[in-house]
Design a protein around this motif. Structure first.
Motif, PDB file in Angstrom:
ATOM      1  N   UNK A  16       6.803  14.334   4.325  1.00 50.73           N
ATOM      2  CA  UNK A  16       7.042  15.476   4.312  1.00 50.73           C
ATOM      3  C   UNK A  16       5.897  16.528   3.929  1.00 50.73           C
ATOM      4  N   UNK A  17       5.673  17.649   4.871  1.00 50.90           N
ATOM      5  CA  UNK A  17       4.410  18.296   4.636  1.00 50.90           C
ATOM      6  C   UNK A  17       5.031  19.458   3.874  1.00 50.90           C
ATOM      7  N   UNK A  18       4.501  19.924   2.438  1.00 53.57           N
ATOM      8  CA  UNK A  18       4.693  20.977   1.642  1.00 53.57           C
ATOM      9  C   UNK A  18       4.286  22.333   2.212  1.00 53.57           C
ATOM     10  N   UNK A  19       4.594  23.326   1.599  1.00 53.18           N
ATOM     11  CA  UNK A  19       4.072  24.703   2.066  1.00 53.18           C
ATOM     12  C   UNK A  19       2.874  24.966   1.634  1.00 53.18           C
ATOM     13  N   UNK A  20       2.132  24.117   0.777  1.00 56.23           N
ATOM     14  CA  UNK A  20       0.497  24.185   0.599  1.00 56.23           C
ATOM     15  C   UNK A  20      -0.154  23.353   1.311  1.00 56.23           C
ATOM     16  N   UNK A  69      -0.210  20.096   1.715  1.00 56.94           N
ATOM     17  CA  UNK A  69      -0.035  18.601   1.467  1.00 56.94           C
ATOM     18  C   UNK A  69       0.981  17.750   1.732  1.00 56.94           C
ATOM     19  N   UNK A  70       0.744  16.547   2.176  1.00 50.74           N
ATOM     20  CA  UNK A  70       1.713  15.818   2.651  1.00 50.74           C
ATOM     21  C   UNK A  70       2.493  14.825   1.268  1.00 50.74           C
ATOM     22  N   UNK A  86       0.886  -1.117  -0.108  1.00 54.58           N
ATOM     23  CA  UNK A  86      -0.178   0.010   0.088  1.00 54.58           C
ATOM     24  C   UNK A  86       0.824   1.374  -0.077  1.00 54.58           C
ATOM     25  N   UNK A  87       1.873   1.242   0.769  1.00 47.10           N
ATOM     26  CA  UNK A  87       2.864   2.411   0.465  1.00 47.10           C
ATOM     27  C   UNK A  87       3.390   2.930  -0.650  1.00 47.10           C
ATOM     28  N   UNK A  88       3.899   1.726  -1.524  1.00 49.80           N
ATOM     29  CA  UNK A  88       4.340   1.954  -2.623  1.00 49.80           C
ATOM     30  C   UNK A  88       3.206   2.551  -3.669  1.00 49.80           C
ATOM     31  N   UNK A  89       2.076   1.931  -3.423  1.00 53.85           N
ATOM     32  CA  UNK A  89       0.843   2.490  -4.286  1.00 53.85           C
ATOM     33  C   UNK A  89       0.706   3.836  -3.961  1.00 53.85           C
ATOM     34  N   UNK A  90       0.653   4.131  -2.718  1.00 53.95           N
ATOM     35  CA  UNK A  90       0.246   5.673  -2.456  1.00 53.95           C
ATOM     36  C   UNK A  90       1.481   6.430  -2.858  1.00 53.95           C
ATOM     37  N   UNK A  91       2.624   6.043  -2.947  1.00 55.73           N
ATOM     38  CA  UNK A  91       3.993   7.126  -3.357  1.00 55.73           C
ATOM     39  C   UNK A  91       3.723   7.180  -5.089  1.00 55.73           C
ATOM     40  N   UNK A  92       3.154   6.044  -5.407  1.00 53.77           N
ATOM     41  CA  UNK A  92       2.999   6.446  -7.182  1.00 53.77           C
ATOM     42  C   UNK A  92       1.771   7.303  -7.403  1.00 53.77           C
ATOM     43  N   UNK A  93       0.666   6.954  -6.504  1.00 52.18           N
ATOM     44  CA  UNK A  93      -0.422   8.163  -6.696  1.00 52.18           C
ATOM     45  C   UNK A  93       0.001   9.475  -6.552  1.00 52.18           C
ATOM     46  N   UNK A  94       0.859   9.795  -5.476  1.00 52.43           N
ATOM     47  CA  UNK A  94       1.423  10.902  -5.042  1.00 52.43           C
ATOM     48  C   UNK A  94       2.006  11.712  -6.347  1.00 52.43           C
ATOM     49  N   UNK A  95       3.067  10.625  -6.989  1.00 46.97           N
ATOM     50  CA  UNK A  95       3.908  11.230  -8.126  1.00 46.97           C
ATOM     51  C   UNK A  95       2.894  11.311  -9.305  1.00 46.97           C
ATOM     52  N   UNK A  96       1.803  10.526  -9.496  1.00 47.93           N
ATOM     53  CA  UNK A  96       0.991  11.012 -10.642  1.00 47.93           C
ATOM     54  C   UNK A  96       0.253  12.249 -10.458  1.00 47.93           C
TER      55      UNK A  96
END
Length: 116
Positions: free
Chosen positions: A97-101, A103-104, A7-17
């Motif tokens: 990491x939490x971005x300036x906007x 989002x994580x 699940x973590x790898x899937x979430x990482x790919x979703x964030x990248x997309x």
């Protein structure tokens, strides 16, 4: 061909997309060797249930808990699942990491033994 990813790898790919709004789904899936149908399914599950949705938490919990069990026990089981996912994230050397906007995002850390 779809890979077996946790699940973590899937979430990482979703964030990248989602971060790269200009890439088409077909191209993204081809680069990562994932079938489009599988990735669309991951997106849907993630939109509905977040990381737990990707882990199919609801199906796992329903199959474990008999009827009539207090919902606090279900909450404990969800917490255990969340901690297992967090443990997997730490093993794979990802940092949240939490971005300036606000989002994580997950980023892969460099190995500790690297000299660069």
């Amino acid at each position: 061909m779809s890979k077996h990813l946790n699940p973590l790898e899937k979430e990482f790919l979703i964030h990248q997309y989602k971060l790269n709004g200009q890439i088409k789904l077909r191209a993204f899936c081809a680069v990562h060797h994932i079938s489009e149908s599988a990735f669309k399914s991951w997106l849907k599950k993630y939109e509905e249930g977040g990381l737990e949705g990707l882990a199919r938490a609801d199906a796992e919990i329903r199959s474990v808990l008999p009827e009539g069990i207090d919902r606090t026990e279900e909450a404990y089981k969800r917490e255990i699942l969340r901690l297992r996912i967090e443990n997997e994230r730490l093993k794979k050397n990802y940092a949240l990491v939490r971005k300036a906007d606000g989002q994580t995002a997950y980023v892969r850390l460099k190995p500790k033994n690297s000299q660069s």
